[in-house]
Design a protein around this motif. Structure first.
Motif, PDB file in Angstrom:
ATOM      1  N   ALA A 130       0.836  -1.202   0.000  1.00 23.75           N
ATOM      2  CA  ALA A 130       0.000   0.000   0.000  1.00 23.75           C
ATOM      3  C   ALA A 130       0.873   1.254   0.000  1.00 23.75           C
ATOM      4  CB  ALA A 130      -0.922  -0.017   1.218  1.00 23.75           C
ATOM      5  N   LYS A 131       1.952   1.217   0.767  1.00 21.60           N
ATOM      6  CA  LYS A 131       2.844   2.385   0.823  1.00 21.60           C
ATOM      7  C   LYS A 131       3.583   2.586  -0.498  1.00 21.60           C
ATOM      8  CE  LYS A 131       3.530   2.832   5.789  1.00 21.60           C
ATOM      9  NZ  LYS A 131       4.513   2.860   6.897  1.00 21.60           N
ATOM     10  N   TYR A 182       2.327   1.979  -3.436  1.00 19.94           N
ATOM     11  CA  TYR A 182       1.371   2.655  -4.327  1.00 19.94           C
ATOM     12  C   TYR A 182       1.258   4.137  -3.955  1.00 19.94           C
ATOM     13  CZ  TYR A 182      -0.085  -2.086  -5.619  1.00 19.94           C
ATOM     14  OH  TYR A 182      -0.109  -3.380  -6.047  1.00 19.94           O
ATOM     15  N   ALA A 183       1.229   4.408  -2.661  1.00 18.79           N
ATOM     16  CA  ALA A 183       1.154   5.808  -2.239  1.00 18.79           C
ATOM     17  C   ALA A 183       2.378   6.570  -2.741  1.00 18.79           C
ATOM     18  CB  ALA A 183       1.051   5.892  -0.714  1.00 18.79           C
ATOM     19  N   ALA A 202       3.987   5.934  -5.337  1.00 20.17           N
ATOM     20  CA  ALA A 202       3.846   6.112  -6.781  1.00 20.17           C
ATOM     21  C   ALA A 202       2.742   7.113  -7.121  1.00 20.17           C
ATOM     22  CB  ALA A 202       3.553   4.763  -7.441  1.00 20.17           C
ATOM     23  N   LEU A 214      -0.574   7.108  -5.948  1.00 25.42           N
ATOM     24  CA  LEU A 214      -1.961   6.660  -5.899  1.00 25.42           C
ATOM     25  C   LEU A 214      -2.594   6.988  -4.553  1.00 25.42           C
ATOM     26  CD1 LEU A 214      -1.940   3.095  -7.517  1.00 25.42           C
ATOM     27  CD2 LEU A 214      -2.178   5.329  -8.608  1.00 25.42           C
ATOM     28  N   ARG A 215      -3.897   7.209  -4.584  1.00 27.05           N
ATOM     29  CA  ARG A 215      -4.702   7.288  -3.360  1.00 27.05           C
ATOM     30  C   ARG A 215      -6.137   6.976  -3.757  1.00 27.05           C
ATOM     31  NH1 ARG A 215      -7.953  11.580  -3.473  1.00 27.05           N
ATOM     32  NH2 ARG A 215      -7.332  13.345  -4.768  1.00 27.05           N
ATOM     33  N   GLY A 216      -6.997   6.915  -2.739  1.00 25.77           N
ATOM     34  CA  GLY A 216      -8.419   6.749  -3.024  1.00 25.77           C
ATOM     35  C   GLY A 216      -8.730   5.404  -3.675  1.00 25.77           C
ATOM     36  N   ASN A 217      -9.761   5.440  -4.543  1.00 28.75           N
ATOM     37  CA  ASN A 217     -10.178   4.224  -5.247  1.00 28.75           C
ATOM     38  C   ASN A 217      -9.038   3.576  -6.010  1.00 28.75           C
ATOM     39  OD1 ASN A 217     -13.155   5.714  -5.534  1.00 28.75           O
ATOM     40  ND2 ASN A 217     -13.122   3.489  -5.224  1.00 28.75           N
ATOM     41  N   LEU A 222      -5.916   3.490  -5.414  1.00 29.52           N
ATOM     42  CA  LEU A 222      -5.019   2.732  -4.538  1.00 29.52           C
ATOM     43  C   LEU A 222      -5.694   1.425  -4.102  1.00 29.52           C
ATOM     44  CD1 LEU A 222      -2.753   4.257  -1.791  1.00 29.52           C
ATOM     45  CD2 LEU A 222      -3.852   2.043  -1.464  1.00 29.52           C
ATOM     46  N   LYS A 223      -6.962   1.509  -3.764  1.00 37.74           N
ATOM     47  CA  LYS A 223      -7.661   0.292  -3.337  1.00 37.74           C
ATOM     48  C   LYS A 223      -7.814  -0.700  -4.498  1.00 37.74           C
ATOM     49  CE  LYS A 223     -10.807   0.501  -0.104  1.00 37.74           C
ATOM     50  NZ  LYS A 223     -12.135   0.804   0.482  1.00 37.74           N
ATOM     51  N   LEU A 244      -4.587  -2.526  -4.854  1.00 36.87           N
ATOM     52  CA  LEU A 244      -4.437  -3.575  -3.834  1.00 36.87           C
ATOM     53  C   LEU A 244      -5.264  -4.812  -4.183  1.00 36.87           C
ATOM     54  CD1 LEU A 244      -4.542  -1.482  -0.525  1.00 36.87           C
ATOM     55  CD2 LEU A 244      -2.566  -2.690  -1.464  1.00 36.87           C
ATOM     56  N   ARG A 245      -6.437  -4.575  -4.803  1.00 37.04           N
ATOM     57  CA  ARG A 245      -7.305  -5.698  -5.171  1.00 37.04           C
ATOM     58  C   ARG A 245      -6.825  -6.391  -6.442  1.00 37.04           C
ATOM     59  NH1 ARG A 245     -11.916  -2.324  -3.249  1.00 37.04           N
ATOM     60  NH2 ARG A 245     -11.539  -1.042  -5.070  1.00 37.04           N
ATOM     61  N   GLU A 246      -6.541  -5.580  -7.464  1.00 36.83           N
ATOM     62  CA  GLU A 246      -6.345  -6.133  -8.803  1.00 36.83           C
ATOM     63  C   GLU A 246      -4.878  -6.415  -9.117  1.00 36.83           C
ATOM     64  OE1 GLU A 246      -8.818  -6.992 -10.732  1.00 36.83           O
ATOM     65  OE2 GLU A 246     -10.210  -6.324  -9.167  1.00 36.83           O
TER      66      GLU A 246
END
Lengths: 214, 569
Positions: B379-380, B382-383, B385, B387-390, B392-393, B396-398
């Motif tokens: 998660a960090k 992505y942050a 890079a 990303l945030r919000g949808n 980022l989520k 994490l999912r895909e």
């Protein structure tokens, strides 16, 4: 933080990690992140400062030296000689308080209302267009939000494993751990879609990673 | 007459092993540790418990590392030093655990041995311009019995039948590993097949992880083992205390006290948590505070430095990492960080082969194959890079990098340089008011050439692996910064720190002799990574422990004693 600050903080974390209906999985609010961040910022008002979680619940007590470090980090040096051996330090609580005030000012300037009372679409516009000062604050808050939602539930911001469950993340699995087969063999129930693989590539490359050339 | 009394500064890998050998030989031993004790039950008749567990948040909150708010370090590059900049960074630099047990409280317990050639780099490979390449004053065979003994006490796993012939020729073993290997991790096994396509051989990494106790929970390197499945300093310290050694935590030694004329150390002076100053007399002082802090203590005390080498020849390892991205999930976060090691890229490799025409050779190191990342790290990332919000989520999912990513990391040899050094920062003080260590460091072109060379080799291995492709994290721009450690490359991404009080035969060019005794003050013994004359390309803890054991046995008079003569517990 004050009640008003908590409203702004709550609204901000909801944009950083949104939940239903716009996202299928629990977000910062559903997981309890704003309250967990608030507790961290007022750690020394808590009976047990929530800095290092104990596995079986509660928190490991800080000893004298660790407490000094965390008081400086959260409360700042406050002009106290024993905290200013390396010069004055602004604490995290004050940084967040200032940042929330800045966010509210920016919201009033561009939308005519405080951040919490601004529609989500305008909140996102504000965050996307953040200048360096606001951007630095938002990064701090994003880190705190991620730690709350995706960190161990003991800290209170991943309530009922709301951050972990939808992702299938097991967290700390002791005393079970993993079997030899779970370690050495592929999981039969999980495969990746071609879309996910392609998204993985573009995300990694978008983050500045160099595709391997050999 | 009683045995000489000993004060040991530091309870990590070196100090704990020294305490174990000395206390069991009847020496009165006091261990002073500046960090906390997170191990209830340590030294008692009960089992040792731990307050550490698989907590991804606590490890970002200086639970076991020293808190840079209280004990910052400073940093500058060579060019900044030439411009007379005092420092360009204040904060965590090579921030190892600083609690009872030292770095081994959260190591992943990988225990490769140094190779025979590592002790004779100057003679075998020759000098390199701008580096201070030296031979060690001892060889592999001098250390081998101590390797054996430490491995047995730690409980090291491995499979001698799978160790490559080149490794056995360079690091011969007289006996099998005490324990069999853990279940191999999937990503490591897949990458091992890719490596085999290119003629490389991955084998079960030696490690002080106890199969049968370890259940591969995945919270290994960077985390305290919650179930006691890993050997480490605590293994030795517990037995040392049961044999009579005393441990005092939160005691910061800032001075070795000496006789007039500085011919003998008389003991140490230290500060308790509340600033109370205490003194402790001893016949012998053992310094095992880790390379940065040991150099700082020698400089604060004004001892051991007639050669001018104290603090110099500071070495990290130069990490070269390539990510393997797998199309199918490989769950590289399950297991003891990684289970496969490749030794084929240790070298040395000649100039043309290494594409470094101005260098006679480059060297790499062992390759750790197949380590993964966990959810919060992902998660960090992505942050980081943006990303945030949808988005980022969604990632994490895909994307689920945690399921698709496994790293190949080469522990690259870092050459010693005179100007890579620890000294005392003239401005910054810690919470006790004591000057903090300042690290001046720039990589040699040797490390830069090696990074390019070995990054390409690792990428080849990944690309030869079915269903995987290689990618490198962004290289730090220009000079490496200590605060760029999160990017995973370069010297500050390692937890290894070596070489600030190098051992040697010549007192004009080295700080200690082959048993770690200061040339200037022989009743002070250095028993940590400071004494390394070269870094080698291997995780250093087993060697630190074995050198400490050898130094301690010199003091107890049991020198050269075969390990079989020492009883097992």
């Amino acid at each position: 933080v004050t009640e008003n600050e908590l409203r702004t903080l709550t609204a901000l974390t909801a944009r950083l990690l949104p939940g239903p209906p716009e996202d299928p999985d629990p977000g910062a609010l559903e997981a309890g992140a704003p309250e967990a961040i608030d507790r961290l910022l007022s750690a020394f008002a808590c009976e047990q400062p929530p800095i290092h979680a104990a596995l079986d619940g509660g928190f490991v007590p800080l000893d004298r030296v660790a407490e000094l470090g965390w008081r400086i980090r959260i409360e700042g040096s406050r002009g106290l000689p024993e905290r200013e051996f390396a010069g004055p330090v602004k604490g995290l609580a004050e940084l967040v308080s200032d940042g929330l005030a800045l966010l509210d000012r920016r919201a009033r300037d561009s939308c005519g209302a405080g951040f919490a009372d601004t529609p989500p679409v305008d909140q996102d516009t504000l965050l996307d267009g953040a200048d360096e000062e606001l951007g630095a604050f938002v990064r701090i808050m994003l880190t705190l939000t991620l730690e709350a939602v995706y960190g161990p539930p003991q800290y209170g911001g991943n309530g009922d494993r709301a951050g972990w469950r939808p992702l299938g993340w097991p967290g700390f699995t002791q005393p079970r751990g993993f079997t030899a087969a779970e370690v050495s063999e592929p999981d039969t129930h999980r495969t990746a879609s071609p879309e996910a693989v392609s998204e993985l590539r573009s995300l990694v490359e978008g983050a500045g990673w160099q595709p391997g050339s050999s | 007459m009683g045995r000489e009394s000993v004060v040991i500064v530091g309870s990590g890998a070196g100090g704990s092993v020294a305490a174990w050998a000395l206390a069991r030989a009847g020496h009165p031993v006091l261990v002073l540790e500046k960090g906390r004790n997170l191990f209830p039950g340590l030294g008692t008749g009960e089992a040792v418990r731990t307050l550490l567990w698989g907590d991804e948040v606590a490890r970002e909150r200086y639970f076991e590392q020293q808190d840079p708010v209280l004990e910052p370090r400073t940093f500058r590059t060579h060019s900044e030093a030439r411009e007379r900049l005092t420092h360009s960074f204040v904060g965590p630099v090579n921030n190892l655990p600083s609690t009872v047990g030292g770095g081994t409280t959260h190591w992943d317990a990988k225990t490769p041995r140094l190779w025979r050639q590592d002790f004779h780099g100057r003679s075998l490979d020759g000098p390199i311009d701008g580096a201070n390449v030296a031979d060690w004053p001892l060889g592999y065979d001098d250390l081998a019995p101590f390797y054996d003994e430490v491995e047995r006490q730690l409980g090291v796993q491995g499979d001698i039948d799978q160790v490559p012939a080149a490794t056995l020729a360079q690091a011969p073993r007289t006996r099998a590993f005490p324990l069999p290997p853990n279940p191999p991790m999937l990503a490591g096994s897949l990458l091992a097949e890719g490596a085999a396509q290119l003629g490389y051989r991955a084998y079960p990494s030696p490690m002080a992880v106890h199969p049968g106790v370890c259940n591969s929970c995945g919270f290994c390197g960077g985390f305290g083992c919650a179930i006691g499945a890993r050997g480490g300093a605590i293994t030795f310290l517990h037995e040392a205390m049961r044999a009579g050694a005393e441990l005092r935590s939160r005691c910061f030694v800032d001075r070795v006290e000496c006789s007039r004329g500085r011919r003998r150390a008389l003991g140490v002076s230290y500060l308790e948590a509340d600033g109370t100053r205490r003194r402790e007399q001893a016949d012998v002082v053992v310094l095992a505070a880790s390379a940065v802090e040991t150099a700082r203590l020698l400089l604060l005390s004004g001892i051991g430095n007639s050669s001018g080498q104290v603090g110099r020849n500071l070495m990290f390892h130069h990490l070269v990492s390539v990510a393997a991205l797998f199309e199918s999930p490989v769950h590289a976060w399950r297991g003891p960080t990684m289970t496969h090691m490749i030794d084929d890229l240790i070298g040395p490799f000649g100039g043309a082969d290494a594409a470094a025409p101005d260098l006679p050779y480059v060297k790499g190191g062992v390759v750790e194959v197949g380590a993964g990342i966990r959810l919060l790290e992902e998660a960090k990332a992505y942050a980081h890079a943006g990303l945030r919000g949808n988005a980022l989520k969604d990632a994490l999912r895909e994307v689920a990098l945690r399921d698709h990513l496994a790293t190949m990391t080469l522990i690259g040899e870092d050459l010693p340089q005179l100007d890579n050094r620890v000294d005392l920062d003239p401005d910054v003080r810690d919470f006790h008011g004591v000057p903090v260590p300042r690290i001046s460091y720039s990589p040699h072109r040797f490390e830069r050439a090696a990074a390019a060379h070995f990054s390409a080799r690792l990428t080849e291995i990944v690309n030869a692996t079915d269903g995987a492709w290689g990618a490198s994290p962004p290289a730090p721009a220009g000079q490496p910064r200590p605060d760029a450690a999160s990017e995973g490359q370069g010297p500050f991404a390692t937890a290894h720190v070596l070489g600030t009080a190098r051992m040697g035969d010549d007192p004009r060019e080295s700080v200690t002799d082959a048993h770690g005794r200061l040339h200037d003050l022989p009743n002070v013994i250095v028993a940590d990574g400071s004494v390394f004359a070269s870094s080698g390309g291997a995780n250093p803890t087993l060697t630190i422990m074995s050198l400490a054991l050898r130094a301690a046995r010199e003091l107890t008079g049991d020198t050269g004693r075969a390990s079989s003569a020492v009883s097992d517990d």
